[in-house]
Design a protein around this motif. Sequence first.
Motif, PDB file in Angstrom:
ATOM      1  N   PRO A  23       0.813  -1.229   0.000  1.00  0.00           N
ATOM      2  CA  PRO A  23       0.000   0.000   0.000  1.00  0.00           C
ATOM      3  C   PRO A  23       0.838   1.267   0.000  1.00  0.00           C
ATOM      4  O   PRO A  23       1.946   1.312   0.547  1.00  0.00           O
ATOM      5  N   VAL A  24       0.301   2.295  -0.636  1.00  0.00           N
ATOM      6  CA  VAL A  24       0.863   3.647  -0.605  1.00  0.00           C
ATOM      7  C   VAL A  24      -0.259   4.571  -0.146  1.00  0.00           C
ATOM      8  O   VAL A  24      -1.347   4.560  -0.724  1.00  0.00           O
ATOM      9  N   LEU A  25       0.025   5.379   0.876  1.00  0.00           N
ATOM     10  CA  LEU A  25      -1.005   6.224   1.459  1.00  0.00           C
ATOM     11  C   LEU A  25      -0.666   7.694   1.260  1.00  0.00           C
ATOM     12  O   LEU A  25       0.480   8.100   1.459  1.00  0.00           O
ATOM     13  N   PRO A  26      -1.647   8.513   0.893  1.00  0.00           N
ATOM     14  CA  PRO A  26      -1.395   9.949   0.761  1.00  0.00           C
ATOM     15  C   PRO A  26      -1.349  10.611   2.134  1.00  0.00           C
ATOM     16  O   PRO A  26      -2.071  10.227   3.058  1.00  0.00           O
ATOM     17  N   VAL A  27      -0.497  11.602   2.279  1.00  0.00           N
ATOM     18  CA  VAL A  27      -0.420  12.404   3.500  1.00  0.00           C
ATOM     19  C   VAL A  27      -0.400  13.865   3.107  1.00  0.00           C
ATOM     20  O   VAL A  27       0.013  14.229   2.008  1.00  0.00           O
ATOM     21  N   SER A  28      -0.866  14.714   4.011  1.00  0.00           N
ATOM     22  CA  SER A  28      -0.899  16.151   3.756  1.00  0.00           C
ATOM     23  C   SER A  28      -0.398  16.883   4.986  1.00  0.00           C
ATOM     24  O   SER A  28      -0.762  16.525   6.109  1.00  0.00           O
ATOM     25  N   PRO A  29       0.451  17.900   4.808  1.00  0.00           N
ATOM     26  CA  PRO A  29       0.888  18.712   5.944  1.00  0.00           C
ATOM     27  C   PRO A  29      -0.213  19.683   6.355  1.00  0.00           C
ATOM     28  O   PRO A  29      -0.222  20.850   5.947  1.00  0.00           O
ATOM     29  N   VAL A  30      -1.160  19.199   7.125  1.00  0.00           N
ATOM     30  CA  VAL A  30      -2.348  19.976   7.481  1.00  0.00           C
ATOM     31  C   VAL A  30      -1.944  21.291   8.141  1.00  0.00           C
ATOM     32  O   VAL A  30      -1.076  21.334   9.007  1.00  0.00           O
ATOM     33  N   GLY A  31      -2.588  22.354   7.710  1.00  0.00           N
ATOM     34  CA  GLY A  31      -2.327  23.672   8.278  1.00  0.00           C
ATOM     35  C   GLY A  31      -1.190  24.425   7.624  1.00  0.00           C
ATOM     36  O   GLY A  31      -0.941  25.580   7.973  1.00  0.00           O
ATOM     37  N   ARG A  32      -0.499  23.794   6.663  1.00  0.00           N
ATOM     38  CA  ARG A  32       0.595  24.472   5.970  1.00  0.00           C
ATOM     39  C   ARG A  32       0.095  25.055   4.654  1.00  0.00           C
ATOM     40  O   ARG A  32      -0.873  24.558   4.065  1.00  0.00           O
ATOM     41  N   PRO A  33       0.753  26.113   4.145  1.00  0.00           N
ATOM     42  CA  PRO A  33       0.324  26.709   2.870  1.00  0.00           C
ATOM     43  C   PRO A  33       0.373  25.699   1.728  1.00  0.00           C
ATOM     44  O   PRO A  33       1.254  24.840   1.671  1.00  0.00           O
ATOM     45  N   LEU A  34      -0.579  25.817   0.830  1.00  0.00           N
ATOM     46  CA  LEU A  34      -0.669  25.017  -0.397  1.00  0.00           C
ATOM     47  C   LEU A  34      -0.894  23.532  -0.134  1.00  0.00           C
ATOM     48  O   LEU A  34      -0.693  22.705  -1.015  1.00  0.00           O
ATOM     49  N   ALA A  35      -1.299  23.164   1.079  1.00  0.00           N
ATOM     50  CA  ALA A  35      -1.501  21.757   1.407  1.00  0.00           C
ATOM     51  C   ALA A  35      -2.623  21.162   0.568  1.00  0.00           C
ATOM     52  O   ALA A  35      -3.500  21.865   0.058  1.00  0.00           O
ATOM     53  N   ASP A  36      -2.621  19.832   0.466  1.00  0.00           N
ATOM     54  CA  ASP A  36      -3.567  19.134  -0.395  1.00  0.00           C
ATOM     55  C   ASP A  36      -5.015  19.409  -0.004  1.00  0.00           C
ATOM     56  O   ASP A  36      -5.889  19.576  -0.869  1.00  0.00           O
ATOM     57  N   ASP A  37      -5.285  19.433   1.308  1.00  0.00           N
ATOM     58  CA  ASP A  37      -6.671  19.646   1.727  1.00  0.00           C
ATOM     59  C   ASP A  37      -7.163  21.045   1.351  1.00  0.00           C
ATOM     60  O   ASP A  37      -8.341  21.252   1.084  1.00  0.00           O
ATOM     61  N   VAL A  38      -6.246  22.022   1.312  1.00  0.00           N
ATOM     62  CA  VAL A  38      -6.617  23.369   0.894  1.00  0.00           C
ATOM     63  C   VAL A  38      -6.965  23.381  -0.600  1.00  0.00           C
ATOM     64  O   VAL A  38      -7.960  23.976  -1.024  1.00  0.00           O
ATOM     65  N   GLN A  39      -6.139  22.717  -1.406  1.00  0.00           N
ATOM     66  CA  GLN A  39      -6.400  22.663  -2.842  1.00  0.00           C
ATOM     67  C   GLN A  39      -7.720  21.964  -3.140  1.00  0.00           C
ATOM     68  O   GLN A  39      -8.525  22.436  -3.964  1.00  0.00           O
ATOM     69  N   LEU A  40      -7.975  20.828  -2.485  1.00  0.00           N
ATOM     70  CA  LEU A  40      -9.200  20.084  -2.740  1.00  0.00           C
ATOM     71  C   LEU A  40     -10.426  20.897  -2.333  1.00  0.00           C
ATOM     72  O   LEU A  40     -11.436  20.935  -3.050  1.00  0.00           O
ATOM     73  N   THR A  41     -10.360  21.568  -1.177  1.00  0.00           N
ATOM     74  CA  THR A  41     -11.480  22.395  -0.732  1.00  0.00           C
ATOM     75  C   THR A  41     -11.711  23.555  -1.690  1.00  0.00           C
ATOM     76  O   THR A  41     -12.857  23.862  -2.054  1.00  0.00           O
ATOM     77  N   GLY A  42     -10.631  24.211  -2.120  1.00  0.00           N
ATOM     78  CA  GLY A  42     -10.756  25.341  -3.028  1.00  0.00           C
ATOM     79  C   GLY A  42     -11.341  24.961  -4.367  1.00  0.00           C
ATOM     80  O   GLY A  42     -12.191  25.679  -4.915  1.00  0.00           O
ATOM     81  N   LEU A  43     -10.922  23.823  -4.916  1.00  0.00           N
ATOM     82  CA  LEU A  43     -11.433  23.398  -6.218  1.00  0.00           C
ATOM     83  C   LEU A  43     -12.890  22.963  -6.117  1.00  0.00           C
ATOM     84  O   LEU A  43     -13.698  23.250  -7.007  1.00  0.00           O
ATOM     85  N   ALA A  44     -13.240  22.264  -5.031  1.00  0.00           N
ATOM     86  CA  ALA A  44     -14.642  21.864  -4.856  1.00  0.00           C
ATOM     87  C   ALA A  44     -15.534  23.082  -4.697  1.00  0.00           C
ATOM     88  O   ALA A  44     -16.633  23.146  -5.272  1.00  0.00           O
ATOM     89  N   ALA A  45     -15.072  24.082  -3.932  1.00  0.00           N
ATOM     90  CA  ALA A  45     -15.857  25.302  -3.754  1.00  0.00           C
ATOM     91  C   ALA A  45     -15.972  26.082  -5.058  1.00  0.00           C
ATOM     92  O   ALA A  45     -17.045  26.600  -5.397  1.00  0.00           O
ATOM     93  N   ALA A  46     -14.870  26.171  -5.812  1.00  0.00           N
ATOM     94  CA  ALA A  46     -14.894  26.896  -7.079  1.00  0.00           C
ATOM     95  C   ALA A  46     -15.840  26.242  -8.077  1.00  0.00           C
ATOM     96  O   ALA A  46     -16.596  26.928  -8.784  1.00  0.00           O
TER      97      ALA A  46
END
Length: 464
Positions: free
Chosen positions: A276-299
């Motif tokens: 297995p390979v698991l994705p990780v995100s540096p939560v709370g850091r600039p340009l993090a994956d969760d920020v991009q996903l939220t921004g694109l879903a909202a847009a």
Amino acid sequence: MIPFTQYLRGLASDDDLVTLDDPDDVPVDVVAAEALRASGPAIRYERVDGVDLASGTFSGPDQMQRRDSHPWSRLALGLGLDPDAPFVTLLDTITALGPADGVEPTYAGQAASRTVDGVQELQLPRGTDDVWPSLTLGVVSVATADGSHWAPIYGSVISDDTLGVYTPAAVSSLLDDGGTLSIALGVPPAAITTAYLLTVTGRIEHPVQDCGVADNVPLVPTNGGLVPSATELVIETTVEDRHPDFQSDRQEAWEHVVASTPLALSIERVIATDDPVLPVSPVGRPLADDVQLTGLAAAATLYHRVNDYWGISPVEWVLLPAETELGICFVATDVLYAGFEWQLANILFTFSSLFDTVVIVDEDVSPRDLGRVLGDIWVKAHPSRDWIFSESAAPAAKRPRYRQDGETGARLYVNAAWDPRWEDSYIAPRVAFEQSFPGPVRDAARQAWNGRHDTERDGERDET
């Protein structure tokens, strides 16, 4: 449907992923955050102990720096598009993953079939300030009489038997004490995008069997609900405590859109693929994956809402850049009539509480060049006329870092579009290389520039 590991291979073939040995002396989230800050590629961490990890897979380079790729290029590839596909095509694809009519779900065998003795065996990463190993970029699945419901989830591995997680409050409302839910890690990009889309739009109660994602992502049942059959790791759990007293110092971007709630979960079974390979995100850091996903879903949501509002489609694109922490909404549109910009800005403020600033630019401005978009704010918009503040009684925006007190404040919209009533002769021409020099001069400059770079590369090869 593109499985997560196949998606990583696609990034590698595009020279947008590098493989590193697991760093021994630096936490993975520090390396991941620095790679994002430097607009580097996605990273795969090969590990001797525990599962392999991948960071930056749903994020991308800083748009304020010149790059061939864009922040959404990686996700576009994961959704079956060309990485250079038009931005609006990506928004349309994301929207199509949500609630839809006439969906016929497909089912397949489960890729994760190897039972893992304990979640501690996975050696999930631990951040600099973390007491326990953390899991990020997960998708939770809860089954009800209506179907399975997906949402984002993150949290900590407290022990081999217990997880402490945060998930949208709407998920908790679907659960009883002792209820079951499953956590899927390493899902296809379409699946995690759907989880964010349903959360951002407040439609978690809508079952995935009736969403467009079920058309091309085969599903498989678990003790909680349906998950993608190509999931890298599935953790089946039951609810141990719906009101635990632990608190996290971190906050994922979707928590600025909907309320979250903590849950203490008892682990029943952990199953994984062979490697297995698991994705990780540096939560709370600039340009993090969760920020991009939220921004694109909202847009994507805002783009379709405003274009449906008039019965025509005047808006070319909507963008909530991760560079602004989603606190500013940029929109390119045709100006239909006098006062249209003001009406459009107010509609956007009504549909989303993330941002407190809307910037309206001309319809021919590209979302791929954030520098030009920002430049139009001072090239076209006069501060005394085109920067319009509301009264200070507007609800506080959720995302801007400078507004964390929860108090009311003013909303701002900047009209950085040329007045459509002006004659073309009054509109200043775009100052750029193509418009500023004759064709022969441009060709000579390009030849000189390419020759210089060829000479530099030859020199580097000689030194090697």
